[in-house]
Design a protein around this motif. Structure first.
Motif, PDB file in Angstrom:
ATOM      1  N   ALA A 162      -6.731  13.758   5.245  1.00  0.00           N
ATOM      2  CA  ALA A 162      -6.959  12.502   5.964  1.00  0.00           C
ATOM      3  C   ALA A 162      -5.855  11.487   5.676  1.00  0.00           C
ATOM      4  O   ALA A 162      -5.264  11.465   4.592  1.00  0.00           O
ATOM      5  CB  ALA A 162      -8.316  11.922   5.582  1.00  0.00           C
ATOM      6  N   GLU A 163      -5.600  10.642   6.671  1.00  0.00           N
ATOM      7  CA  GLU A 163      -4.614   9.572   6.486  1.00  0.00           C
ATOM      8  C   GLU A 163      -5.191   8.424   5.665  1.00  0.00           C
ATOM      9  O   GLU A 163      -4.458   7.746   4.932  1.00  0.00           O
ATOM     10  CB  GLU A 163      -4.153   9.059   7.853  1.00  0.00           C
ATOM     11  CG  GLU A 163      -3.420  10.107   8.681  1.00  0.00           C
ATOM     12  CD  GLU A 163      -3.055   9.597  10.062  1.00  0.00           C
ATOM     13  OE1 GLU A 163      -3.334   8.411  10.358  1.00  0.00           O
ATOM     14  OE2 GLU A 163      -2.495  10.381  10.857  1.00  0.00           O
ATOM     15  N   ASP A 164      -6.484   8.179   5.817  1.00  0.00           N
ATOM     16  CA  ASP A 164      -7.158   7.110   5.082  1.00  0.00           C
ATOM     17  C   ASP A 164      -8.514   7.610   4.608  1.00  0.00           C
ATOM     18  O   ASP A 164      -9.253   8.228   5.380  1.00  0.00           O
ATOM     19  CB  ASP A 164      -7.355   5.868   5.953  1.00  0.00           C
ATOM     20  CG  ASP A 164      -6.046   5.211   6.336  1.00  0.00           C
ATOM     21  OD1 ASP A 164      -5.347   4.714   5.429  1.00  0.00           O
ATOM     22  OD2 ASP A 164      -5.719   5.205   7.533  1.00  0.00           O
ATOM     23  N   VAL A 165      -8.837   7.317   3.355  1.00  0.00           N
ATOM     24  CA  VAL A 165     -10.129   7.674   2.781  1.00  0.00           C
ATOM     25  C   VAL A 165     -10.753   6.422   2.184  1.00  0.00           C
ATOM     26  O   VAL A 165     -10.136   5.761   1.341  1.00  0.00           O
ATOM     27  CB  VAL A 165      -9.987   8.756   1.690  1.00  0.00           C
ATOM     28  CG1 VAL A 165     -11.350   9.068   1.072  1.00  0.00           C
ATOM     29  CG2 VAL A 165      -9.353  10.016   2.270  1.00  0.00           C
ATOM     30  N   HIS A 166     -11.958   6.104   2.620  1.00  0.00           N
ATOM     31  CA  HIS A 166     -12.667   4.924   2.123  1.00  0.00           C
ATOM     32  C   HIS A 166     -13.862   5.359   1.289  1.00  0.00           C
ATOM     33  O   HIS A 166     -14.756   6.050   1.789  1.00  0.00           O
ATOM     34  CB  HIS A 166     -13.146   4.047   3.281  1.00  0.00           C
ATOM     35  CG  HIS A 166     -12.043   3.430   4.074  1.00  0.00           C
ATOM     36  ND1 HIS A 166     -11.617   2.131   3.881  1.00  0.00           N
ATOM     37  CD2 HIS A 166     -11.255   3.936   5.069  1.00  0.00           C
ATOM     38  CE1 HIS A 166     -10.627   1.862   4.711  1.00  0.00           C
ATOM     39  NE2 HIS A 166     -10.383   2.938   5.444  1.00  0.00           N
ATOM     40  N   ILE A 167     -13.864   4.960   0.025  1.00  0.00           N
ATOM     41  CA  ILE A 167     -15.029   5.166  -0.828  1.00  0.00           C
ATOM     42  C   ILE A 167     -15.934   3.954  -0.652  1.00  0.00           C
ATOM     43  O   ILE A 167     -15.573   2.842  -1.040  1.00  0.00           O
ATOM     44  CB  ILE A 167     -14.622   5.317  -2.300  1.00  0.00           C
ATOM     45  CG1 ILE A 167     -13.686   6.509  -2.479  1.00  0.00           C
ATOM     46  CG2 ILE A 167     -15.854   5.459  -3.193  1.00  0.00           C
ATOM     47  CD1 ILE A 167     -13.079   6.602  -3.867  1.00  0.00           C
ATOM     48  N   VAL A 168     -17.084   4.163  -0.050  1.00  0.00           N
ATOM     49  CA  VAL A 168     -17.980   3.050   0.267  1.00  0.00           C
ATOM     50  C   VAL A 168     -19.143   3.033  -0.712  1.00  0.00           C
ATOM     51  O   VAL A 168     -19.879   4.012  -0.851  1.00  0.00           O
ATOM     52  CB  VAL A 168     -18.509   3.164   1.713  1.00  0.00           C
ATOM     53  CG1 VAL A 168     -19.456   2.015   2.010  1.00  0.00           C
ATOM     54  CG2 VAL A 168     -17.344   3.160   2.692  1.00  0.00           C
ATOM     55  N   MET A 169     -19.313   1.900  -1.380  1.00  0.00           N
ATOM     56  CA  MET A 169     -20.412   1.703  -2.321  1.00  0.00           C
ATOM     57  C   MET A 169     -21.169   0.444  -1.920  1.00  0.00           C
ATOM     58  O   MET A 169     -20.556  -0.600  -1.674  1.00  0.00           O
ATOM     59  CB  MET A 169     -19.893   1.583  -3.755  1.00  0.00           C
ATOM     60  CG  MET A 169     -18.936   2.690  -4.168  1.00  0.00           C
ATOM     61  SD  MET A 169     -18.451   2.604  -5.906  1.00  0.00           S
ATOM     62  CE  MET A 169     -19.959   3.105  -6.708  1.00  0.00           C
ATOM     63  N   VAL A 170     -22.473   0.549  -1.838  1.00  0.00           N
ATOM     64  CA  VAL A 170     -23.305  -0.582  -1.429  1.00  0.00           C
ATOM     65  C   VAL A 170     -24.053  -1.107  -2.647  1.00  0.00           C
ATOM     66  O   VAL A 170     -24.787  -0.372  -3.305  1.00  0.00           O
ATOM     67  CB  VAL A 170     -24.298  -0.161  -0.333  1.00  0.00           C
ATOM     68  CG1 VAL A 170     -25.140  -1.361   0.103  1.00  0.00           C
ATOM     69  CG2 VAL A 170     -23.555   0.420   0.870  1.00  0.00           C
TER      70      VAL A 170
END
Length: 284
Positions: free
Chosen positions: A186-194
């Motif tokens: 992937a070009e961009d990877v977002h680790i999302v934490m709420v």
């Protein structure tokens, strides 16, 4: 890295109901063609339970006739699918399965143990009973990942933007591990934490940092997004963030609670997989 994807997902399982059209199978064939993968199609027909008691004895002949007719329909459908995949010239196998609903998840799980990934197409995804049986089989009887594709989306094993739903739990860790070949390209990877909680245990002193470092070693370009829920559910926050970043793949762990509790209370897994807004890679 593209060759790594081909090596990682060599057999893709597509489970379809006997009354479904060819749309999910065509989607699976295209995914296999793009990645030089073998396609395993399971055509599933659910049998009515056998009659019991005094009333059952009176209708047993009718039940037997219906069962024979159903098996004939299943055989014809499997033959048609074999002709379809043969025409496309891809490596494939087609297995018709006739079983009672109570054992369907175990039957799916037994076959899924010999696949690397299961594709849940839009038509199967629009069902309720059959989709749930398939996912139960994948996650509990085989512990194999699923790629759930919503209507109008095109599945890919080379996503550009990936969102990871991360809570530092075992299920999320398993999903990331299974999806590493996809995350790495992937070009961009977002680790999302709420609403992450910093601490020595759980999310760590700097939530998401450990995962970011781990993925960076696999060549991923990572951003950590720590988001407040602000009165919304975790599923709503993750889904909105994925849309805002034009993500084409969501990676998440399945069933953080017990199987029974998840069925009763739903949860993030149910919310994000019941009507996914983008292709969703799920593992347990």
């Amino acid at each position: 890295m593209r060759e790594e994807i081909k090596m990682s997902f060599k057999t893709i399982l597509s489970v379809v109901g006997v009354e479904q059209s060819d749309s999910d199978i065509k989607q699976a064939m295209e995914l296999c063609r793009e990645n030089s993968a073998h396609l395993a199609v399971m055509v599933l027909a659910l049998a009515a339970p056998p009659p019991i008691g005094e009333y059952g004895a009176a209708v047993s002949d009718i039940w037997a006739e219906e069962r024979e007719r159903d098996m004939g329909i299943l055989s014809e459908r499997a033959t048609a699918i074999r002709q379809l995949v043969a025409k496309e010239g891809i490596s494939a196998e087609v297995n018709p399965v006739y079983c009672e609903q109570a054992s369907a998840d175990d039957v799916v799980g037994l076959r899924a143990r010999y696949a690397d990934l299961a594709l849940i197409g839009p038509e199967l995804g629009a069902t309720h009973t059959l989709k749930k049986l398939v996912l139960d089989g994948l996650f509990f009887a085989a512990q194999k990942p699923a790629l759930i594709v919503p209507e109008g989306a095109t599945p890919s094993l080379a996503p550009k933007t990936v969102v990871i739903a991360w809570d530092s739990g075992l299920e999320a860790s398993r999903a990331v591990s299974e999806a590493l070949p996809l995350i790495g390209v992937a070009e961009d990877v977002h680790i999302v934490m709420v609403d992450p909680q910093a601490g020595d245990e759980g999310n760590g002193a700097e939530p998401g940092a450990d995962l970011a470092a781990y993925l960076a070693h696999h060549g991923a370009k990572v951003t950590i997004d720590r988001l407040p829920s602000s009165g919304h559910t975790i599923a709503e926050v993750i889904a909105r963030h994925a849309r805002d970043n034009d993500a084409d793949l969501l990676v998440m762990g399945a069933f953080g609670h017990s199987r029974l509790r998840e069925r009763i209370f739903g949860g993030v897994t149910h919310s994000l997989t019941s009507e996914p807004s983008l292709p969703t890679f799920v593992a347990r």
